[in-house]
Enzyme design. Structure first.
Site, PDB file in Angstrom:
ATOM      1  N   ARG A 203      13.398   5.012 -13.851  1.00  0.00           N
ATOM      2  CA  ARG A 203      12.887   4.520 -15.131  1.00  0.00           C
ATOM      3  C   ARG A 203      13.409   5.442 -16.233  1.00  0.00           C
ATOM      4  NH1 ARG A 203       6.981   4.537 -12.545  1.00  0.00           N
ATOM      5  NH2 ARG A 203       7.096   2.552 -11.440  1.00  0.00           N
TER       6      ARG A 203
ATOM      7  N   ARG B 172       1.721   0.248 -19.239  1.00  0.00           N
ATOM      8  CA  ARG B 172       2.745   1.256 -18.944  1.00  0.00           C
ATOM      9  C   ARG B 172       4.130   0.748 -19.329  1.00  0.00           C
ATOM     10  NH1 ARG B 172       3.087   3.688 -12.956  1.00  0.00           N
ATOM     11  NH2 ARG B 172       4.166   1.731 -12.549  1.00  0.00           N
TER      12      ARG B 172
ATOM     13  N   ARG C 100       3.285  -5.943  -7.496  1.00  0.00           N
ATOM     14  CA  ARG C 100       2.455  -4.730  -7.377  1.00  0.00           C
ATOM     15  C   ARG C 100       0.969  -5.080  -7.348  1.00  0.00           C
ATOM     16  NH1 ARG C 100       5.163   0.634  -9.125  1.00  0.00           N
ATOM     17  NH2 ARG C 100       7.316   0.196  -8.578  1.00  0.00           N
TER      18      ARG C 100
HETATM   19  N1  LIG Z   1      -8.326   6.782 -16.607  1.00  0.00           N
HETATM   20  C1  LIG Z   1      -7.379   6.104 -17.260  1.00  0.00           C
HETATM   21  N2  LIG Z   1      -7.730   5.316 -18.271  1.00  0.00           N
HETATM   22  C2  LIG Z   1      -6.791   4.599 -18.953  1.00  0.00           C
HETATM   23  N3  LIG Z   1      -5.471   4.633 -18.682  1.00  0.00           N
HETATM   24  C3  LIG Z   1      -5.062   5.428 -17.656  1.00  0.00           C
HETATM   25  C4  LIG Z   1      -5.993   6.197 -16.904  1.00  0.00           C
HETATM   26  N4  LIG Z   1      -5.309   6.865 -15.970  1.00  0.00           N
HETATM   27  C5  LIG Z   1      -4.014   6.537 -16.135  1.00  0.00           C
HETATM   28  N5  LIG Z   1      -3.855   5.688 -17.140  1.00  0.00           N
HETATM   29  C6  LIG Z   1      -2.609   5.048 -17.603  1.00  0.00           C
HETATM   30  O1  LIG Z   1      -2.300   4.032 -16.655  1.00  0.00           O
HETATM   31  C7  LIG Z   1      -0.899   3.901 -16.502  1.00  0.00           C
HETATM   32  C8  LIG Z   1      -0.560   4.037 -15.041  1.00  0.00           C
HETATM   33  O2  LIG Z   1      -0.789   5.376 -14.637  1.00  0.00           O
HETATM   34  P1  LIG Z   1       0.186   6.103 -13.596  1.00  0.00           P
HETATM   35  O3  LIG Z   1       1.604   5.854 -13.953  1.00  0.00           O
HETATM   36  O4  LIG Z   1      -0.279   7.512 -13.517  1.00  0.00           O
HETATM   37  O5  LIG Z   1      -0.207   5.291 -12.301  1.00  0.00           O
HETATM   38  P2  LIG Z   1       0.282   5.491 -10.779  1.00  0.00           P
HETATM   39  O6  LIG Z   1      -0.900   5.288  -9.941  1.00  0.00           O
HETATM   40  O7  LIG Z   1       1.004   6.777 -10.648  1.00  0.00           O
HETATM   41  O8  LIG Z   1       1.294   4.280 -10.631  1.00  0.00           O
HETATM   42  P3  LIG Z   1       2.518   4.098  -9.602  1.00  0.00           P
HETATM   43  O9  LIG Z   1       1.945   4.085  -8.246  1.00  0.00           O
HETATM   44  O10 LIG Z   1       3.090   2.780  -9.974  1.00  0.00           O
HETATM   45  O11 LIG Z   1       3.464   5.219  -9.808  1.00  0.00           O
HETATM   46  C9  LIG Z   1      -0.249   4.960 -17.372  1.00  0.00           C
HETATM   47  O12 LIG Z   1       0.194   4.381 -18.573  1.00  0.00           O
HETATM   48  C10 LIG Z   1      -1.400   5.952 -17.627  1.00  0.00           C
HETATM   49  O13 LIG Z   1      -1.254   6.607 -18.869  1.00  0.00           O
HETATM   50  N1  LIG Z   2       5.180   5.851   1.548  1.00  0.00           N
HETATM   51  C1  LIG Z   2       5.607   6.383   0.401  1.00  0.00           C
HETATM   52  N2  LIG Z   2       5.213   5.879  -0.780  1.00  0.00           N
HETATM   53  C2  LIG Z   2       5.650   6.491  -1.883  1.00  0.00           C
HETATM   54  C3  LIG Z   2       6.497   7.586  -1.863  1.00  0.00           C
HETATM   55  N3  LIG Z   2       6.756   7.961  -3.132  1.00  0.00           N
HETATM   56  C4  LIG Z   2       6.079   7.118  -3.916  1.00  0.00           C
HETATM   57  N4  LIG Z   2       5.407   6.214  -3.177  1.00  0.00           N
HETATM   58  C5  LIG Z   2       4.524   5.145  -3.623  1.00  0.00           C
HETATM   59  O1  LIG Z   2       5.296   4.064  -4.077  1.00  0.00           O
HETATM   60  C6  LIG Z   2       4.531   3.341  -5.015  1.00  0.00           C
HETATM   61  C7  LIG Z   2       5.380   2.971  -6.196  1.00  0.00           C
HETATM   62  O2  LIG Z   2       5.824   4.094  -6.893  1.00  0.00           O
HETATM   63  P1  LIG Z   2       6.635   3.931  -8.267  1.00  0.00           P
HETATM   64  O3  LIG Z   2       7.038   5.301  -8.651  1.00  0.00           O
HETATM   65  O4  LIG Z   2       7.772   3.016  -7.989  1.00  0.00           O
HETATM   66  O5  LIG Z   2       5.655   3.324  -9.251  1.00  0.00           O
HETATM   67  C8  LIG Z   2       3.342   4.221  -5.382  1.00  0.00           C
HETATM   68  O6  LIG Z   2       2.204   3.686  -4.718  1.00  0.00           O
HETATM   69  C9  LIG Z   2       3.662   5.538  -4.788  1.00  0.00           C
HETATM   70  O7  LIG Z   2       2.508   6.220  -4.359  1.00  0.00           O
HETATM   71  C10 LIG Z   2       6.897   8.106  -0.595  1.00  0.00           C
HETATM   72  O8  LIG Z   2       7.629   9.090  -0.457  1.00  0.00           O
HETATM   73  N5  LIG Z   2       6.435   7.474   0.496  1.00  0.00           N
END
Ligand SMILES: Nc1ncnc2c1ncn2[C@@H]1O[C@H](COP(=O)(O)OP(=O)(O)OP(=O)(O)O)[C@@H](O)[C@H]1O
Ligand SMILES: Nc1nc2c(ncn2[C@@H]2O[C@H](COP(=O)(O)O)[C@@H](O)[C@H]2O)c(=O)[nH]1
Length: 393
Positions: free
Chosen positions: A168, A261, A272
């Protein structure tokens, strides 16, 4: 101290040439010959297995980084592992295990259909358990982890996963992910370099053994952000971790966050969200997650996460596992073994600062790191005049 274990036979053989030293370890019907060979001024470990039933030699596939291949001694610890003690390197680098029938080796043998052994480096001291954080896409895992890493940069380290998805905007290769081609990643997986991998939202994601171990080697607590399938695989592996599932306050709020996001197309968002339902269903799978964390208010959720981590904080930081004296060149060879300890004798016989002529390696405290490291080594002096080996915890 227990009795010498009679079933373990060790026949160190030193062949004629000083360039080639071999140890033969008998395990049931197999004899493992571990040898150092010098070819074209390059030293390496050769491993051969003699199958006594068929009287044939097998050359196994050897996984993991190998020891420095100086002079060594070896002894069978149990039916899973051979201890190899290297001479002429620091104590920190001298303890190795050749895994001959651990769960990891069994799994690799099955996958490859070949005989497999794997090197695992012994590491002094106990590391804090890694933390696996799972939850549906968009719930806020990355946001929570970023807060943790910002507040405790020297305490936590992030396991940088591999993925075949495209970066990204603002994602940096090697920092957020190792962005990889599918065929190379599949090849590395087949060569046993990954702790876990999964197909997630149409792409391949995986945690390399190195990603976890490099963080732990730095003395930091490793954080893994992986999906539920990955969490399941790590649960089944030798890595002892704590598992946290992050839930959204509602499905509507999850969808809102994912859309806000702005990193996915509509089609990807739909995929997703479909997968999110399945992941939420699995959050209560028996024995999978240790904690459920609802991410409603971000600050409140973050405070709860910190509480969860300190609850598990029964080990101090692993700082100090790498002792100063453990960096000095050591020259120990294996003397004998009991149920719980292996005794090492200094070949120089000297008792110098921080070293001792007799050491005991405690086998009862070994914990599985990811394959590639055996953590929890405790070594202590058994010299009567120096019963407390300086610096070794
Ligand atoms: N408690 C919250 N309240 C509102 N918005 C939130 C909160 N926590 C996270 N966000 C927002 O939600 C969006 C998704 O968060 P984040 O990217 O950390 O999710 P993730 O679980 O890591 O997703 P992925 O698995 O796709 O990587 C972001 O824009 C973040 O700023
Ligand atoms: N099994 C695994 N899942 C992973 C790993 N690294 C990230 N993730 C999961 O993929 C989704 C999507 O991530 P995104 O960055 O494309 O939004 C998210 O649920 C991550 O937790 C891995 O090494 N192994």
């Amino acid at each position: 101290m227990g009795e010498e274990a009679p079933e373990f036979r060790v026949d160190p053989i030193t062949l004629g040439s000083k360039d080639c030293q071999q140890n033969a370890i008998v395990v049931g019907d197999k004899t493992y010959v571990i040898g150092r060979t010098d070819d074209d001024s390059k030293s390496s470990f050769g491993i051969k297995i003699l199958d006594k039933l068929t009287q044939t030699w097998i050359v196994p596939t050897v996984l993991g980084a190998q020891p420095p291949s100086k002079s060594h001694s070896a002894i069978l610890i149990n039916e899973e592992k051979i201890l190899v003690v290297e001479k002429g390197v620091s104590l920190n680098d001298s303890i190795w295990f050749l895994e001959i029938d651990t769960p990891f080796v069994k799994q690799q043998r099955k996958i490859k259909g070949l005989e497999v052994v794997s090197w695992s480096k012994g590491v002094l001291g106990v590391a804090q358990k890694p933390v696996v954080i799972s939850g549906p896409s968009g719930v806020g895992k990355g946001t929570l982890i970023a807060k943790l890493m910002k507040e405790y940069p020297s305490k936590f380290g992030f396991s940088v996963s591999h993925t075949t998805r495209s970066p990204r905007v603002k994602e940096i290769d090697g920092v957020h992910y190792h962005f990889a081609g599918r065929s190379k990643m599949e090849q590395d997986i087949s060569e046993g370099e990954f702790l876990e991998f999964a197909h997630v939202h149409g792409n391949l994601y995986g945690t390399s053994i190195e990603a976890v171990e490099s963080v732990t080697d730095e003395g930091k607590r490793c954080i893994l952000d992986i999906d539920v399938q990955g969490a399941r695989s790590v649960r089944a592996s030798s890595l002892e971790a704590i598992f946290i599932f992050v839930c959204p306050p509602s499905f509507e709020e999850l969808e809102k966050r994912l859309r806000a996001r702005g990193t996915e197309t509509e089609e990807q968002i739909q995929k997703r969200l479909r997968n999110a339902r399945a992941e939420l269903d699995q959050s209560n799978s028996p024995g999978l997650f240790d904690h459920l964390l609802v991410n409603d208010n971000l600050e409140a959720c973050y405070e709860n996460l910190k509480k969860m981590l300190s609850l598990d904080d029964d080990h101090k930081d692993s700082d100090g596992c790498f002792i100063e004296d453990g960096k000095a060149t050591a020259c120990y060879s294996i003397l004998s073994k009991t149920e719980s300890e292996v005794f090492l004798q200094s070949e120089t016989g000297e008792v110098v600062k921080g070293a001792a002529s007799l050491l005991a390696v405690d086998l009862s405290s070994l914990t599985g790191g990811a394959p590639g490291r055996t953590r929890g080594l405790k070594i202590h002096s058994i010299n009567s005049i120096d019963n407390d080996l300086k610096g070794i915890r």
